[in-house]
Design an enzyme around this catalytic site. Structure first.
Site, PDB file in Angstrom:
ATOM      1  CG  LEU A 115      10.214   8.116  -2.083  1.00 47.07           C
ATOM      2  CD1 LEU A 115      10.248   9.487  -2.746  1.00 47.07           C
ATOM      3  CD2 LEU A 115      11.381   7.961  -1.111  1.00 47.07           C
ATOM      4  CD  GLU A 133       7.671   6.806  -9.439  1.00 46.09           C
ATOM      5  OE1 GLU A 133       6.627   7.282  -8.950  1.00 46.09           O
ATOM      6  OE2 GLU A 133       8.555   6.296  -8.728  1.00 46.09           O
ATOM      7  CG  HIS A 136       3.068   5.299  -7.425  1.00 46.82           C
ATOM      8  ND1 HIS A 136       2.546   4.924  -6.204  1.00 46.82           N
ATOM      9  CD2 HIS A 136       4.409   5.201  -7.290  1.00 46.82           C
ATOM     10  CE1 HIS A 136       3.524   4.599  -5.388  1.00 46.82           C
ATOM     11  NE2 HIS A 136       4.674   4.751  -6.014  1.00 46.82           N
TER      12      HIS A 136
END
Ligand code: ZN
Length: 185
Positions: free
Chosen positions: A99, A141, A144
């Site tokens: 995203l 994730e 990240h």
């Protein structure tokens, strides 16, 4: 509350995030806002650095992408202060997107199985093992909060092909069909 998603170019996406303390103010609101932001953008995972917050927390919902007969295998979960203990199994390739990097996709190879510890929103500690799509989203994730992006794991040729788009993005030239915060160098 839907928060704007920080796109490629922001230094927060390249930083190792800080742990969340158990007296973190309004943690429940943050988690709720992260879910709303993720769903609004049609994502399956969202990490705090993607909303400009350098903290070790991410949300995942893979139930959305499981086939009807596999829905029970999906997870909807918040991972706080996670620590990957082990990655095993045969590496497999899958086309990922992010995203924070709109309109760019590419094959990323990751080990099939991941074991990690984390705490939930009540700071109860868990050690769990995931595989398949659950493992992949968790690994993406987790990267990240380590300040890493999936594009770093692409093959050299693919990296070359997207460099122009990335440069434009980091220069503030990017659009998405969800709310984003564009980096202004
Ligand atoms: Zn991502």
């Amino acid at each position: 509350m839907i928060m704007p998603i920080y796109v490629y170019g922001f230094p927060v996406l390249k930083k190792v995030a800080e742990p969340i303390s158990n007296d973190y103010p309004e943690l429940g609101d943050l988690i709720e806002n992260m879910y709303q932001t993720m769903y609004n953008a049609k994502g399956v995972g969202l990490a705090a650095p993607q909303v400009g917050l350098s903290k070790r927390i991410f949300v995942v919902d893979t139930i959305q992408v499981m086939k009807e007969e596999d829905k029970h295998k999906g997870i909807k979960k918040v991972f706080i202060n996670p620590q990957i203990l082990e990655e095993t199994g045969n590496p497999w390739s899958y086309e990922e997107g992010c995203l924070s990097i709109p309109n760019i996709h590419g094959d990323v190879e990751r080990p099939a199985v991941v074991t990690l510890t984390y705490v939930d929103e009540n700071f109860n500690e868990f050690t769990e093992t995931y595989e398949g799509m659950n493992a992949r989203v968790i690994q993406h994730e987790y990267d990240h909060i380590q300040g890493k992006l999936f594009i770093e794991k692409l093959k050299p040729l693919k990296k070359k092909l997207i460099q122009g788009k990335l440069n434009k993005m980091a220069a503030g030239n990017v659009t998405a069909d969800y709310k984003i915060k564009v980096f202004k160098p």
